[in-house]
Design an enzyme around this catalytic site. Structure first.
Site, short mmCIF file in Angstrom:
data_model
loop_
_atom_site.label_atom_id
_atom_site.label_comp_id
_atom_site.label_asym_id
_atom_site.label_seq_id
_atom_site.Cartn_x
_atom_site.Cartn_y
_atom_site.Cartn_z
N SER A 141 6.75 -3.32 -4.25
CA SER A 141 7.91 -4.05 -3.71
C SER A 141 8.55 -4.86 -4.83
CB SER A 141 7.45 -5.00 -2.60
OG SER A 141 8.47 -5.93 -2.31
N TYR A 154 1.54 -11.55 -0.59
CA TYR A 154 2.20 -10.23 -0.63
C TYR A 154 2.66 -9.89 -2.05
CZ TYR A 154 5.59 -6.59 0.78
OH TYR A 154 6.30 -5.42 0.93
N ALA A 155 3.31 -10.84 -2.72
CA ALA A 155 3.80 -10.59 -4.08
C ALA A 155 2.63 -10.27 -5.01
CB ALA A 155 4.58 -11.80 -4.59
N ALA A 156 1.53 -11.01 -4.86
CA ALA A 156 0.37 -10.76 -5.71
C ALA A 156 -0.19 -9.37 -5.45
CB ALA A 156 -0.70 -11.82 -5.46
N LYS A 158 1.42 -6.77 -4.36
CA LYS A 158 2.36 -5.73 -4.81
C LYS A 158 2.42 -5.68 -6.34
CE LYS A 158 3.60 -4.13 -0.78
NZ LYS A 158 3.26 -2.76 -0.39
N ILE A 187 14.69 -3.05 2.94
CA ILE A 187 14.89 -1.77 3.63
C ILE A 187 14.84 -2.04 5.14
CG2 ILE A 187 14.03 0.60 3.86
CD1 ILE A 187 14.81 -0.17 0.94
N1 LIG Z 1 10.79 -2.75 4.58
C1 LIG Z 1 11.01 -3.29 3.41
O1 LIG Z 1 12.04 -3.94 3.20
C2 LIG Z 1 10.02 -3.10 2.30
C3 LIG Z 1 10.38 -3.58 1.04
C4 LIG Z 1 9.50 -3.42 -0.03
C5 LIG Z 1 8.29 -2.79 0.17
N2 LIG Z 1 7.95 -2.36 1.41
C6 LIG Z 1 6.65 -1.71 1.56
O2 LIG Z 1 6.81 -0.43 2.11
C7 LIG Z 1 5.66 -0.08 2.86
C8 LIG Z 1 6.08 0.36 4.25
O3 LIG Z 1 6.78 -0.71 4.86
P1 LIG Z 1 7.62 -0.56 6.19
O4 LIG Z 1 8.77 -1.49 6.05
O5 LIG Z 1 7.83 0.84 6.50
O6 LIG Z 1 6.58 -1.26 7.20
P2 LIG Z 1 6.40 -1.07 8.77
O7 LIG Z 1 7.63 -0.54 9.40
O8 LIG Z 1 5.86 -2.37 9.21
O9 LIG Z 1 5.27 0.05 8.86
C9 LIG Z 1 4.00 -0.18 8.34
C10 LIG Z 1 3.15 1.03 8.50
O10 LIG Z 1 1.87 0.75 7.91
C11 LIG Z 1 0.86 0.94 8.87
N3 LIG Z 1 -0.22 -0.03 8.68
C12 LIG Z 1 -0.12 -1.37 8.56
N4 LIG Z 1 -1.34 -1.92 8.44
C13 LIG Z 1 -2.23 -0.90 8.50
C14 LIG Z 1 -3.64 -0.82 8.46
N5 LIG Z 1 -4.40 -1.91 8.31
N6 LIG Z 1 -4.22 0.39 8.56
C15 LIG Z 1 -3.48 1.49 8.71
N7 LIG Z 1 -2.14 1.49 8.76
C16 LIG Z 1 -1.52 0.30 8.67
C17 LIG Z 1 1.52 0.76 10.21
O11 LIG Z 1 0.76 1.46 11.16
P3 LIG Z 1 0.84 1.10 12.73
O12 LIG Z 1 2.13 1.63 13.23
O13 LIG Z 1 -0.33 1.79 13.29
O14 LIG Z 1 0.76 -0.40 12.82
C18 LIG Z 1 2.89 1.38 9.96
O15 LIG Z 1 2.84 2.76 10.09
C19 LIG Z 1 4.76 -1.32 2.86
O16 LIG Z 1 3.78 -1.20 1.87
C20 LIG Z 1 5.72 -2.42 2.50
O17 LIG Z 1 5.05 -3.50 1.89
C21 LIG Z 1 8.80 -2.49 2.48
#
Ligand SMILES: NC(=O)c1ccc[n+]([C@@H]2O[C@H](COP(=O)([O-])OP(=O)(O)OC[C@H]3O[C@@H](n4cnc5c(N)ncnc54)[C@H](OP(=O)(O)O)[C@@H]3O)[C@@H](O)[C@H]2O)c1
Lengths: 246, 84
Positions: A141, A154-156, A158, A187
């Site tokens: 991220s 979270y920052a740490a 990532k 996103i």
């Molecule tokens: N959205 C942003 O703006 C953004 C920006 C930078 C980075 N990211 C990174 O992109 C990645 C995806 O983010 P997203 O926005 O798509 O998040 P999201 O919509 O919250 O989806 C998270 C996904 O991870 C799964 N998950 C969470 N904890 C889990 C665990 N302990 N074991 C197994 N599965 C788990 C969830 O499964 P369940 O459905 O079963 O809960 C879900 O499928 C993350 O690593 C996030 O940090 C996102």
């Protein structure tokens, strides 16, 4: 481009960015194994991917249960015969001022975002080694690059993923295994949906492209890296943020 | 049934195959990295091959200690449970 004979293992593929990556890869013909937490979501995503005509199976597991991870990966290898791509995408936030952040806040974010990714790489890496092939993508991220108030944990985690990415690239590169990180900005997913409106408006003003990114846009970058275009790219971190950090 | 090969022979065969060395080089004293030209990833792969051949699981901290051909033969002799 076809990725028809490839098997991808994606964590957190039942929502958001992970789901978009699964869909894009499925459109390229890849088989999809995925691990997410919520069994109901796993079932739904599995159906959706099946409808795209690809081989798929979802595994409901909390990836921070490291002791279960290896067994699940063994099951996936039995079921699919091979893994070509590993996408460490599952992640969570637990935002709080660092002066109020608890040990549990710290641990849960570190365990899911960083520790589980490390063990995924360790367990799948042995399989990659035996085939002299494998592509790994860690979803980091921009928070890990610049820091964001309220996201010390979270920052740490990532930023840790970026160090991990570079080390994996160096250690496993000699065997044809690549590892890259993607650093998305803001996103549109469940993760950013609950941002307070004023905060959102403030962020939007700072993004040159004037909007949040779409999960599919991140997925297309991932698919590029997993396809032939990424063959000579490793150890890098790709920012996809609409210009926020420009 | 084919005659059963000794543990030593099976270990040696794997090493010869994985590292592409001559069988004569694979003496019990031979060190994987210094004498047989393995790199550190080769040693990981070797342990994976031993695990598969003998159906044993070698914990990481034990794997690190297996530096010579003799170390491996000894480890497997001590830890082999299957095959009566
Ligand atoms: N959205 C942003 O703006 C953004 C920006 C930078 C980075 N990211 C990174 O992109 C990645 C995806 O983010 P997203 O926005 O798509 O998040 P999201 O919509 O919250 O989806 C998270 C996904 O991870 C799964 N998950 C969470 N904890 C889990 C665990 N302990 N074991 C197994 N599965 C788990 C969830 O499964 P369940 O459905 O079963 O809960 C879900 O499928 C993350 O690593 C996030 O940090 C996102």
């Amino acid at each position: 481009m076809s990725l028809k004979d490839k098997v991808a293992l994606i964590t957190g593929a039942s929502r958001g960015i992970g789901k978009a990556i699964a869909m894009e890869l499925a459109l390229m013909g890849s088989s999809i194994a995925f691990i997410s937490k919520n069994p109901l979501q796993v079932e739904q995503t599995e159906k959706m991917l099946q409808n795209l005509g690809v081989r798929t199976k979802g595994y409901a597991l909390d990836i921070s249960e490291i002791s279960q991870l290896k067994k699940t990966i063994d099951d996936i290898l039995k079921e699919f015969g091979q893994i070509d791509f590993l996408i460490n995408n599952a992640g969570k936030t637990e935002d709080r001022l660092l002066l109020r952040m608890s040990e549990a806040d710290w641990d849960s974010v570190m365990n899911i975002n960083l520790k589980a990714s490390f063990f995924m790489i360790k367990f799948v890496g042995k399989h990659f080694l035996s085939r002299n092939y494998g592509k790994i993508i860690n979803i980091s991220s921009i928070s890990g690059l610049t820091g964001i108030p309220g996201q010390a944990n979270y920052a740490a985690s990532k930023a840790g993923l970026i160090g991990l990415t570079k080390t994996v690239a160096k250690e496993l590169g000699p065997r044809g295994i690549t590892c890259n990180a993607i650093c998305p900005g803001f996103i549109e997913t469940d993760m950013t949906q609950h941002l307070p409106l004023e905060r959102k408006e403030k962020i939007l003003k700072e993004i040159p492209l004037g909007r949040f990114g779409k999960a599919e846009e991140v997925a297309k970058l991932a698919v590029f890296l997993l396809g032939p275009g990424g063959d000579y790219i490793t150890g890098q971190c790709f920012i996809i943020d609409g210009g926020l950090l420009a | 049934m084919a005659e059963k090969k000794s543990i030593e022979e099976r270990v040696k065969n794997i090493i010869v195959e994985q590292l592409g060395v001559n069988p004569e080089q694979v003496t019990p004293k031979a060190r994987f990295i210094e004498d047989l030209g393995a790199d550190s990833l080769d040693t990981v792969e070797l342990v994976m091959a031993f695990e598969e051949e003998f159906n044993v699981e070698v914990p990481d901290e034990e794997a690190e200690k297996l530096q010579t051909v003799g170390d491996v033969i000894r480890y497997i002799e001590e830890n082999l449970e299957e095959e009566s």
